[in-house]
Motif scaffolding. Structure first.
Motif, PDB file in Angstrom:
ATOM      1  N   CYS A   9      -7.925  11.725  -4.627  1.00  0.00           N
ATOM      2  CA  CYS A   9      -8.194  10.283  -5.335  1.00  0.00           C
ATOM      3  C   CYS A   9      -9.717  10.460  -5.812  1.00  0.00           C
ATOM      4  CB  CYS A   9      -8.131   9.253  -4.286  1.00  0.00           C
ATOM      5  SG  CYS A   9      -6.561   8.976  -3.880  1.00  0.00           S
ATOM      6  N   ASN A  10     -10.562  11.108  -5.036  1.00  0.00           N
ATOM      7  CA  ASN A  10     -12.202  11.284  -5.524  1.00  0.00           C
ATOM      8  C   ASN A  10     -12.118  12.021  -6.642  1.00  0.00           C
ATOM      9  OD1 ASN A  10     -14.858  10.663  -4.889  1.00  0.00           O
ATOM     10  ND2 ASN A  10     -14.910  12.913  -4.452  1.00  0.00           N
ATOM     11  N   SER A  11     -11.396  13.155  -6.890  1.00  0.00           N
ATOM     12  CA  SER A  11     -11.256  13.825  -7.858  1.00  0.00           C
ATOM     13  C   SER A  11     -10.852  12.911  -9.388  1.00  0.00           C
ATOM     14  CB  SER A  11     -10.431  15.065  -7.832  1.00  0.00           C
ATOM     15  OG  SER A  11     -10.523  15.858  -9.120  1.00  0.00           O
ATOM     16  N   ILE A  12      -9.786  12.034  -9.022  1.00  0.00           N
ATOM     17  CA  ILE A  12      -9.276  11.209 -10.267  1.00  0.00           C
ATOM     18  C   ILE A  12     -10.387  10.210 -10.797  1.00  0.00           C
ATOM     19  CG2 ILE A  12      -7.628   9.523 -10.688  1.00  0.00           C
ATOM     20  CD1 ILE A  12      -5.763  11.216  -8.739  1.00  0.00           C
ATOM     21  N   HIS A  13     -10.823   9.800  -9.554  1.00  0.00           N
ATOM     22  CA  HIS A  13     -12.061   8.618  -9.873  1.00  0.00           C
ATOM     23  C   HIS A  13     -13.266   9.334 -10.489  1.00  0.00           C
ATOM     24  CE1 HIS A  13     -15.285   5.902  -9.101  1.00  0.00           C
ATOM     25  NE2 HIS A  13     -16.007   6.835  -8.675  1.00  0.00           N
ATOM     26  N   ASN A  14     -13.618  10.453 -10.169  1.00  0.00           N
ATOM     27  CA  ASN A  14     -14.828  11.026 -10.960  1.00  0.00           C
ATOM     28  C   ASN A  14     -14.380  11.529 -12.291  1.00  0.00           C
ATOM     29  OD1 ASN A  14     -16.647  10.649  -8.551  1.00  0.00           O
ATOM     30  ND2 ASN A  14     -15.858  12.785  -7.736  1.00  0.00           N
ATOM     31  N   THR A  15     -13.194  11.872 -12.555  1.00  0.00           N
ATOM     32  CA  THR A  15     -12.907  12.472 -13.697  1.00  0.00           C
ATOM     33  C   THR A  15     -12.420  11.309 -14.772  1.00  0.00           C
ATOM     34  OG1 THR A  15     -11.818  14.495 -12.687  1.00  0.00           O
ATOM     35  CG2 THR A  15     -11.248  14.034 -15.110  1.00  0.00           C
ATOM     36  N   LEU A  16     -11.743  10.345 -14.264  1.00  0.00           N
ATOM     37  CA  LEU A  16     -11.248   9.286 -15.260  1.00  0.00           C
ATOM     38  C   LEU A  16     -12.097   7.996 -15.336  1.00  0.00           C
ATOM     39  CD1 LEU A  16      -7.367   9.679 -14.810  1.00  0.00           C
ATOM     40  CD2 LEU A  16      -8.794  10.505 -16.401  1.00  0.00           C
ATOM     41  N   GLY A  17     -12.920   8.008 -14.254  1.00  0.00           N
ATOM     42  CA  GLY A  17     -13.753   6.919 -14.128  1.00  0.00           C
ATOM     43  C   GLY A  17     -13.106   5.385 -13.723  1.00  0.00           C
ATOM     44  N   ILE A  18     -11.897   5.545 -12.980  1.00  0.00           N
ATOM     45  CA  ILE A  18     -11.100   4.501 -12.495  1.00  0.00           C
ATOM     46  C   ILE A  18     -11.204   4.543 -11.021  1.00  0.00           C
ATOM     47  CG2 ILE A  18      -9.692   4.705 -14.644  1.00  0.00           C
ATOM     48  CD1 ILE A  18      -7.565   6.145 -12.742  1.00  0.00           C
ATOM     49  N   LYS A  19     -10.907   3.069 -10.690  1.00  0.00           N
ATOM     50  CA  LYS A  19     -10.654   3.262  -9.013  1.00  0.00           C
ATOM     51  C   LYS A  19      -9.431   4.003  -8.519  1.00  0.00           C
ATOM     52  CE  LYS A  19     -12.460  -1.473  -8.905  1.00  0.00           C
ATOM     53  NZ  LYS A  19     -12.270  -3.018  -8.919  1.00  0.00           N
ATOM     54  N   SER A  20      -9.705   4.623  -7.361  1.00  0.00           N
ATOM     55  CA  SER A  20      -8.406   5.590  -7.002  1.00  0.00           C
ATOM     56  C   SER A  20      -8.716   5.473  -5.461  1.00  0.00           C
ATOM     57  CB  SER A  20      -8.411   6.603  -7.826  1.00  0.00           C
ATOM     58  OG  SER A  20      -7.363   7.488  -7.012  1.00  0.00           O
ATOM     59  N   GLN A  21      -7.608   5.362  -4.659  1.00  0.00           N
ATOM     60  CA  GLN A  21      -7.834   5.539  -3.218  1.00  0.00           C
ATOM     61  C   GLN A  21      -6.609   5.980  -2.364  1.00  0.00           C
ATOM     62  OE1 GLN A  21      -9.128   1.758  -1.437  1.00  0.00           O
ATOM     63  NE2 GLN A  21      -7.258   0.732  -2.112  1.00  0.00           N
ATOM     64  N   ALA A  22      -6.804   6.726  -1.554  1.00  0.00           N
ATOM     65  CA  ALA A  22      -5.705   7.039  -0.438  1.00  0.00           C
ATOM     66  C   ALA A  22      -5.307   5.957   0.344  1.00  0.00           C
ATOM     67  CB  ALA A  22      -5.995   8.289   0.223  1.00  0.00           C
ATOM     68  N   THR A  23      -4.109   5.587   0.417  1.00  0.00           N
ATOM     69  CA  THR A  23      -3.725   4.366   1.466  1.00  0.00           C
ATOM     70  C   THR A  23      -2.808   4.889   2.518  1.00  0.00           C
ATOM     71  OG1 THR A  23      -2.073   3.582  -0.163  1.00  0.00           O
ATOM     72  CG2 THR A  23      -4.286   2.757  -0.328  1.00  0.00           C
ATOM     73  N   PRO A  24      -3.174   4.797   3.582  1.00  0.00           N
ATOM     74  CA  PRO A  24      -2.226   5.155   4.972  1.00  0.00           C
ATOM     75  C   PRO A  24      -1.336   4.469   5.297  1.00  0.00           C
ATOM     76  CG  PRO A  24      -4.355   4.578   5.832  1.00  0.00           C
ATOM     77  CD  PRO A  24      -4.552   4.278   4.138  1.00  0.00           C
ATOM     78  N   TYR A  25       0.017   5.028   5.399  1.00  0.00           N
ATOM     79  CA  TYR A  25       0.910   4.300   6.178  1.00  0.00           C
ATOM     80  C   TYR A  25       0.871   4.873   7.893  1.00  0.00           C
ATOM     81  CZ  TYR A  25       3.930   2.455   2.667  1.00  0.00           C
ATOM     82  OH  TYR A  25       4.593   1.684   1.460  1.00  0.00           O
ATOM     83  N   PRO A  26       0.947   4.074   8.740  1.00  0.00           N
ATOM     84  CA  PRO A  26       0.941   4.604  10.143  1.00  0.00           C
ATOM     85  C   PRO A  26       1.583   5.808  10.537  1.00  0.00           C
ATOM     86  CG  PRO A  26       1.015   2.156  10.204  1.00  0.00           C
ATOM     87  CD  PRO A  26       1.349   2.670   8.756  1.00  0.00           C
ATOM     88  N   THR A  27       2.915   5.934   9.915  1.00  0.00           N
ATOM     89  CA  THR A  27       3.817   6.827  10.450  1.00  0.00           C
ATOM     90  C   THR A  27       4.525   7.421   8.973  1.00  0.00           C
ATOM     91  OG1 THR A  27       5.805   5.445  10.924  1.00  0.00           O
ATOM     92  CG2 THR A  27       4.206   6.018  12.795  1.00  0.00           C
ATOM     93  N   PHE A  28       5.248   8.445   9.054  1.00  0.00           N
ATOM     94  CA  PHE A  28       5.830   9.257   8.075  1.00  0.00           C
ATOM     95  C   PHE A  28       7.400   8.116   7.990  1.00  0.00           C
ATOM     96  CE2 PHE A  28       9.528  11.933   6.595  1.00  0.00           C
ATOM     97  CZ  PHE A  28       8.988  12.197   5.405  1.00  0.00           C
ATOM     98  N   SER A  29       7.836   7.790   9.021  1.00  0.00           N
ATOM     99  CA  SER A  29       9.082   6.925   8.824  1.00  0.00           C
ATOM    100  C   SER A  29       8.752   5.566   8.137  1.00  0.00           C
ATOM    101  CB  SER A  29       9.622   6.669  10.436  1.00  0.00           C
ATOM    102  OG  SER A  29      10.783   5.730  10.271  1.00  0.00           O
ATOM    103  N   GLU A  30       7.677   5.054   8.433  1.00  0.00           N
ATOM    104  CA  GLU A  30       7.447   3.977   7.822  1.00  0.00           C
ATOM    105  C   GLU A  30       7.147   3.935   6.118  1.00  0.00           C
ATOM    106  OE1 GLU A  30       4.870   0.912  10.341  1.00  0.00           O
ATOM    107  OE2 GLU A  30       4.347   3.122  11.094  1.00  0.00           O
ATOM    108  N   MET A  31       6.635   5.321   5.781  1.00  0.00           N
ATOM    109  CA  MET A  31       6.672   5.497   4.409  1.00  0.00           C
ATOM    110  C   MET A  31       7.770   5.718   3.891  1.00  0.00           C
ATOM    111  SD  MET A  31       4.005   8.121   2.844  1.00  0.00           S
ATOM    112  CE  MET A  31       4.949   9.646   2.960  1.00  0.00           C
TER     113      MET A  31
END
Length: 215
Positions: A167-189
Motif C-alpha cells: 500500500c505504501n508503494s501504491i501511495h508513493n507512486t500514484l499519490g492516492i490514499k492506500s492502506q492495509a486493513t486487517p481482519y482478526p482471522t482468516f475465517s472472518e475475512m
C-alpha cells in the motif's frame, strides 16, 4: 499424551508461534514472522528450511469494488495499481529475499510455469506508466481526494508488513490514499469474501491441490 499423539496448535500471530519453536514448545511451523526473516537461518534455536515453494501470493479486486469493474476504467486502474507496486524492493526489504516476484499466476516450481505470459508486463514496476494509466482512468471517472485504495488481509497470517509495504508503494507512486486493513482471522475475512460483502481488494493466493487436501 502418548507417543503417537499429534497436536496442532492454532496461533493468531506467527510471532508467538516462532517463539514457541525457539523454546522447544512447538516442533514446526510453515511460515516465519517478518521480524525473523533476516535471522532465522542463523538462529541456533531452530532447524531452518528455506527452499522454493509452490505457493503464489496475490491480492484480488472485489467484484463490487468501486472504480474497478470490468469496464474501461476498471481495466486501466487495475493495471495502474499493479504497475505501481515495486515488488523487487518489497521482497528485498521486507521479505529479506525469501520470495520471488510474480510473472505468472503460478509459482516457478509448477509444471507449465512461464516467464513470458502475454500481458504480464503489468507485473513489472513502472511508475511512469502507472501514473499515465491512472490519469486515463480519471478522464472516465475521477478518483476522489477522500477515496482510498485499501487491501484487506488476515492478521493471523502474518501479512501486515507485506501489505503495508504494498500500500505504501501504491501511495508513493500514484499519490492516492492506500492502506492495509486487517481482519482478526482468516475465517472472518473469507466469510465476507464468500458472502461478497467485502468492498475492498483482499489478500489471496493459490497453491496446487495435493492428496493431503482430500477429506
Amino acid at each position: 499424551m502418548n507417543a503417537l499423539d499429534v497436536w496442532f496448535m492454532v496461533y493468531t500471530d506467527p510471532q508467538p508461534a516462532y517463539a514457541d519453536v525457539e523454546a522447544g514448545n512447538l516442533d514446526s511451523m510453515d511460515t516465519v514472522p517478518t521480524s525473523a526473516l533476516s535471522t532465522f537461518e542463523s538462529d541456533d534455536q531452530v532447524q531452518a528450511v528455506n527452499e522454493p515453494g509452490n505457493v503464489s501470493q496475490s491480492f484480488t479486486f472485489a467484484a463490487n469494488q468501486k472504480h474497478f469493474s470490468l469496464d474501461d476504467e476498471g481495466r486501466l486502474r487495475r493495471a495502474a495499481v499493479s504497475m505501481a507496486i515495486d515488488r523487487e524492493q518489497i521482497i528485498d526489504k521486507v521479505s529479506n529475499g525469501t520470495n520471488t516476484p510474480a510473472v505468472d499466476f503460478t509459482a516457478p516450481l509448477i509444471p507449465g510455469y512461464s516467464e513470458s505470459v502475454p500481458g504480464n508486463e503489468v507485473l513489472q514496476y513502472n511508475p511512469d506508466k502507472a501514473k499515465e494509466l491512472w490519469e486515463q482512468a480519471n478522464q472516465i471517472a475521477p478518483w476522489g481526494d477522500d477515496e482510498s485504495f485499501d487491501i484487506a488481509y488476515n492478521a493471523d497470517g502474518g501479512g501486515k508488513d507485506i501489505y503495508d509495504a504494498i500500500c505504501n508503494s501504491i501511495h508513493n507512486t500514484l499519490g492516492i490514499k492506500s492502506q492495509a486493513t486487517p481482519y482478526p482471522t482468516f475465517s472472518e475475512m473469507r466469510d465476507d469474501i464468500t458472502d461478497r460483502t467485502i468492498t475492498t481488494a483482499f489478500r489471496s493466493g493459490w497453491r496446487p491441490r495435493t492428496s493431503r487436501d482430500s477429506p
